[in-house]
Design an enzyme around this catalytic site. Sequence first.
Site, mmCIF file in Angstrom:
data_model
loop_
_atom_site.group_PDB
_atom_site.id
_atom_site.type_symbol
_atom_site.label_atom_id
_atom_site.label_comp_id
_atom_site.label_asym_id
_atom_site.label_seq_id
_atom_site.Cartn_x
_atom_site.Cartn_y
_atom_site.Cartn_z
ATOM 1 N N SER A 181 -8.886 -0.416 -0.259
ATOM 2 C CA SER A 181 -7.768 -0.356 0.685
ATOM 3 C C SER A 181 -6.615 0.535 0.264
ATOM 4 O O SER A 181 -5.660 0.700 1.017
ATOM 5 C CB SER A 181 -7.254 -1.770 0.962
ATOM 6 O OG SER A 181 -8.182 -2.493 1.725
ATOM 7 N N SER A 199 -7.160 -1.230 4.211
ATOM 8 C CA SER A 199 -6.256 -2.025 5.012
ATOM 9 C C SER A 199 -4.794 -1.598 4.909
ATOM 10 O O SER A 199 -3.938 -2.091 5.644
ATOM 11 C CB SER A 199 -6.371 -3.502 4.584
ATOM 12 O OG SER A 199 -5.949 -3.675 3.233
ATOM 13 N N LYS A 215 3.616 -2.237 0.969
ATOM 14 C CA LYS A 215 2.623 -2.878 1.843
ATOM 15 C C LYS A 215 3.044 -4.309 2.160
ATOM 16 O O LYS A 215 3.538 -5.025 1.276
ATOM 17 C CB LYS A 215 1.239 -2.865 1.182
ATOM 18 C CG LYS A 215 0.122 -3.425 2.074
ATOM 19 C CD LYS A 215 -1.235 -3.341 1.411
ATOM 20 C CE LYS A 215 -2.322 -3.912 2.324
ATOM 21 N NZ LYS A 215 -3.670 -3.829 1.723
#
Length: 501
Positions: free
Chosen positions: A195, A171, A96
């Site tokens: 997330s 997210s 990420k």
Amino acid sequence: MAFHLPNKDRLRYLGEELGIDVDADYAQTVLDMLAPLVPEFRTVDRLPDQTLPVRYPRAGGTRPEAKDNPWGAWSVRCDIRGAAEGPLAGKTVAIKDNVQIAGVRMMNGASLLEGYAPEGDATLVTRILDAGGHIVGKSACEYFSFSGGSATSAGGPVNSPRNPGHTPGGSTTGSAALLAAGEVDLAIGADQAGSIRIPASFSGIVGLKPTYGLVPYTGVMGLDHSIDHVGPMARDVAGVALLLEAIAGEDGIDGRQRGVRVERYTQGLDRGVKGLRIGVVKESFGWPESHPGTDSAVRAAVEALRAAGAVVDEVSVPWHRHGFAIWSAIANEGTYHTLYGGQGAGHLTTGAYPLSLMTALGGLRARANEMPHTLKIGMLLGAYLHQQYQGRFYAKAQNLRRRLRAAYDEALAGRELLLMPTTPFPTLPIPSDDAPVAEVIQHSWTMLANTSPFDLTGHPAVSVPCGEADGKPVGLMLIGRHFDDALVLRAAADHERRHAG
């Protein structure tokens, strides 16, 4: 950056901000008293910084062409190969884009960080490479990772390979999309409100929010140190367990880690659920925003677990309905302090402070209008709570989180696991570029009811697929006692086998 004392005018201005009377005479007194500290601060400035280590060579990263990035899921492509042997040998991994990889651009979804590249590797990056993993890129995410949808990233929306035109879940949008598309074997996500689990639910993959502190957050840009989690994502439970084994454990740096207990998470996944006591949380169903297909798919999975020998009952946890409210008070004001007070590096906690990131975020106030509505509204609320109420709501919410944790612990006292829908509804269509503010906010925040409480309490929670609603994946969430991540994964693996069969 040599240290200098402020002049008298600056001291008077600071005094006005702090409510301290500073006239010319007092300003001179202050300067006289502080003068002996000047060489001390200059010594601190001259000493070499303690940056995170970099053990494996790499040649930076490149932004992929649109034709090579059909889902918008890649932020950067890179080629970093770890040890020749290890449990992750031969596995491709996406990281990420709020995780530091030395020499590789990190945006965290934000235009403000365009062109920024960290100088050190996050602990989990080093551990993945030590285990033989092959990091092939950084996955796109929402702006400062502050959204559960796919409408705020400066790089553009990430599309769901399972349901094009819909969000893969935020997210950690990019990691979910890359896994669903089969472009990587494993991926890393971060979770402050859901997330990791929201994209797992929306995309039909598996994601674990580990016990708070089990995986070191060192080298990961966060929102508030008390809710920051980072963890593994994969297409199946075995992949999540494998990655967790590589990244879990204390690193001696992250102040979030206390009393960490590590297990062999890949062992025992085939032991089944017979005899396990599982409580179905009554309050996790029937939210105003709940989709009937989601609730029915999860209840069908409950019956399958009961048929497999689990001892399943319904349990009432009334405080579950207070979880989002408590989370909201902490997350909004906490993120305001992290971004505007801690320059994105946090404050008042031990850990690794990335000086280059703090410098990159120094222009936040001048460029704050580049932020999406989710962050603008959240930061206005956070600033108001801090200034008008002197942090009272943040402080009280931190006190109430202990009561919330106790409520789940009480429910777990006679059970090994709790069960609920991961999200109240399946994936949502991505709003258009000119969508009204209300639509963007609804798309970004309305899925947090069941996931956000466990970022407060720190319990391990995994989302595993359990059917569909309107042709869209549904996620089942299993929650365990602190550091019982192995048991959570064991139950998820049993459900996965039966669901696949």
